[in-house]
Scaffold this motif. Structure first.
Motif, mmCIF file in Angstrom:
data_model
loop_
_atom_site.group_PDB
_atom_site.id
_atom_site.type_symbol
_atom_site.label_atom_id
_atom_site.label_comp_id
_atom_site.label_asym_id
_atom_site.label_seq_id
_atom_site.Cartn_x
_atom_site.Cartn_y
_atom_site.Cartn_z
ATOM 1 N N ALA A 1 0.876 -1.594 -0.062
ATOM 2 C CA ALA A 1 0.387 0.069 0.108
ATOM 3 C C ALA A 1 0.944 1.000 -0.275
ATOM 4 C CB ALA A 1 -0.766 0.218 1.305
ATOM 5 N N ASP A 2 2.112 1.068 1.361
ATOM 6 C CA ASP A 2 2.850 2.190 1.125
ATOM 7 C C ASP A 2 3.435 2.381 -0.548
ATOM 8 O OD1 ASP A 2 2.333 2.652 3.923
ATOM 9 O OD2 ASP A 2 3.571 1.660 4.759
ATOM 10 N N GLU B 1 2.209 1.582 -4.158
ATOM 11 C CA GLU B 1 1.479 2.417 -4.281
ATOM 12 C C GLU B 1 0.952 4.048 -4.140
ATOM 13 O OE1 GLU B 1 -1.914 0.037 -3.740
ATOM 14 O OE2 GLU B 1 -1.579 -1.653 -5.402
ATOM 15 N N ALA B 2 0.853 3.557 -2.729
ATOM 16 C CA ALA B 2 0.900 5.719 -2.705
ATOM 17 C C ALA B 2 1.810 6.388 -2.917
ATOM 18 C CB ALA B 2 0.834 5.852 -1.414
ATOM 19 N N TYR B 3 3.434 5.778 -2.691
ATOM 20 C CA TYR B 3 4.655 6.632 -3.517
ATOM 21 C C TYR B 3 4.398 7.240 -4.893
ATOM 22 C CZ TYR B 3 9.076 8.087 -4.023
ATOM 23 O OH TYR B 3 9.976 8.890 -4.805
ATOM 24 N N LYS C 1 -0.620 12.921 -1.287
ATOM 25 C CA LYS C 1 0.103 11.434 -0.959
ATOM 26 C C LYS C 1 -0.457 10.723 0.557
ATOM 27 C CE LYS C 1 4.523 10.764 0.745
ATOM 28 N NZ LYS C 1 6.139 10.550 1.393
ATOM 29 N N TYR C 2 -0.964 12.195 1.573
ATOM 30 C CA TYR C 2 -1.533 11.298 2.702
ATOM 31 C C TYR C 2 -2.789 11.263 2.495
ATOM 32 C CZ TYR C 2 2.625 12.787 4.700
ATOM 33 O OH TYR C 2 4.226 12.567 4.703
ATOM 34 N N LYS D 1 -4.055 8.489 -0.418
ATOM 35 C CA LYS D 1 -4.387 6.855 0.282
ATOM 36 C C LYS D 1 -5.664 6.409 1.167
ATOM 37 C CE LYS D 1 -1.546 4.025 2.794
ATOM 38 N NZ LYS D 1 0.636 3.662 4.156
ATOM 39 N N TYR E 1 -7.832 6.340 -1.949
ATOM 40 C CA TYR E 1 -7.989 5.363 -2.520
ATOM 41 C C TYR E 1 -8.243 4.118 -1.750
ATOM 42 C CZ TYR E 1 -5.451 1.987 -4.961
ATOM 43 O OH TYR E 1 -5.231 0.629 -5.812
ATOM 44 N N ASN E 2 -8.228 4.084 -0.794
ATOM 45 C CA ASN E 2 -8.345 2.891 0.087
ATOM 46 C C ASN E 2 -10.057 3.107 0.458
ATOM 47 O OD1 ASN E 2 -6.356 1.906 0.250
ATOM 48 N ND2 ASN E 2 -5.856 3.032 2.580
#
Length: 436
Positions: free
Chosen positions: A10-11, A13-15, A131-132, A135, A138-139
């Protein structure tokens, strides 16, 4: 170990999303800096660099929808609705990002900053939003699209009820534990407001259960528990059903106002503030225009079928004016059979047909064609067909077509919505007095 691996993925993908959007962000900031506007106006959302950024954000959220639908599939028209919701949400979000970045164009003395200075000053906005926040969004889109598909898959059969279930681990928030095992009919208002996800990071679900196997919950107590679980300024926005509305995000969200929850685009007809004006621009970018009505709302997509545009507008306007329905006349998907409309109030796709030939065979042909597009059919009678011929035409076709769930008959400015059960009942008749 599996949990850690999932979090690492997940991290990553977020990046990756952040890198993609950062390139588009820089391009949008270059445009904004180059314009050196005296004020930021909603019409600026139409600029190519801005639209490109909205599209990039939408793509990320569409990827989330694809991820959610790996678990439960969904028909193409409904997927299109979720993607349109992502575009509108991304438009609102971009409007807020630009509004927040705009004041940083100027130095304390009122001069335009050098571009790199300006870009550095707005980097925090980019990091926070893309970014924050992204994320979490997206979830949420993954979960809301999954739950939209679950809702669409549920049978309306009264032998079944719906039951709320949490994951059952230590991470479940206390307020959601109070909702666990609430069991109510699919028609309960509880599911309009408290169908998951009920917050950022909510992992709750709903399953269909045999009514005879579970005691039905007290609806008033359930509504109270739902209200408490979504209480607070930033929690009330989650009071929506993604499957019934077929949207990934509610109208009231972090980038809109509470009043947006009940607006249904009515204020875009005569926008009185920048947010409503921005909403109008975003709807236009999404391909929709709002058609005049005295009640409810009718939006029509620019790629709605040309040959049936006027006919469908007449039917949609009639239903909106009479019942306050919020209706979208949908884009025609090239080479595919698809419904004419999505009734956002009822949460159903509908196919419109106009009958101008006064014969049973004519109505049968219309129903046979309509059922390929949607199971909820609206039939506008514009001929002098005998009243007894209407049920004689409807009943045999509905009996042979498992997909037909409702037929609305409109005639002489009046109507009635008949369920499949009514039509198939012994001695089914349609009387002039039935229509109101």
């Amino acid at each position: 170990m599996l949990k850690l691996a999932a979090e690492d993925k997940a991290d990553e993908e977020a990046y990756a999303f952040f890198k993609l959007l950062s390139r588009k962000w820089r391009k949008m900031m270059e445009w904004l800096h180059g314009q050196q506007p005296q004020e930021f106006k909603p019409e600026m959302l139409k600029e190519p660099a801005v639209v490109e950024f909205i599209d990039a954000t939408t793509k990320v959220l569409n990827d989330a929808v694809d991820e959610g639908l790996k678990v439960v599939p969904l028909d193409e028209v409904s997927v299109q609705r979720l993607q349109e919701s992502n575009f509108v949400f991304s438009g609102y979000k971009t409007f807020h990002e630009l509004n927040e970045a705009f004041p940083s164009l100027l130095d304390k003395d009122g001069s335009i900053k050098p571009f790199e200075h300006f870009l550095n000053d707005v980097q925090r906005i980019n990091t926070d939003y893309n970014k924050y926040y992204l994320k979490a969004e997206y979830n949420f889109a993954v979960q809301s699209s999954l739950m939209a598909a679950r809702w669409k898959s549920f049978s309306p059969d009264k032998r079944y009820n719906l039951q709320y279930r949490t994951v059952g681990d230590e991470r479940v928030r206390i307020s959601h534990r109070a909702l666990n095992r609430i069991t109510l009919p699919m028609t309960s208002k509880f599911w309009d407001w408290y169908f998951p996800p009920n917050g950022w990071g909510c992992r709750c679900t709903v399953v269909q259960v045999l009514a005879k196997n579970y005691i039905v919950s007290d609806e008033r107590e359930a509504m109270n528990a739902g209200s408490q679980s979504t209480a607070g300024k930033h929690q009330e926005m989650f009071r929506f059903n993604p499957g019934k509305r077929m949207t990934t995000f509610p109208a009231y969200n972090p980038y809109s106002a509470k009043a947006c929850a009940g607006c249904e685009y009515k204020r875009t007809k005569n926008p009185k503030n920048d947010q409503c004006a921005a909403c109008k621009v975003i709807q236009e970018l999404a391909g929709y225009t709002v058609h005049p009505t005295t009640n409810g709302t009718v939006r029509i997509h620019e790629h709605h079928g040309k040959n049936e545009r006027d006919e469908n507008l007449n039917i949609a306007t009639y239903l909106a004016n009479k019942y306050g329905y919020d209706i979208d006349l949908l884009e025609n998907i090239e080479g595919k059979k698809s419904a004419d409309s999505y009734n956002r109030t009822l949460g159903v796709q509908q196919e419109y047909k106009k009958s101008e030939t006064p014969t049973r065979n004519s109505i049968d042909r219309l129903l046979r064609d309509a059922k390929k597009q949607a199971g909820d059919i609206v039939l506008s009678i514009e001929s002098d067909i005998e009243w007894e011929d209407l049920p004689a035409a409807l009943r045999p076709r509905v009996k042979r077509s498992d997909s037909i769930s409702y037929v609305t008959v409109i005639r002489d400015g009046k109507d009635h919505r008949y369920s499949r059960e009514e039509i198939l009942s012994e001695g089914f008749k349609i009387h002039q007095a039935d229509l109101t």
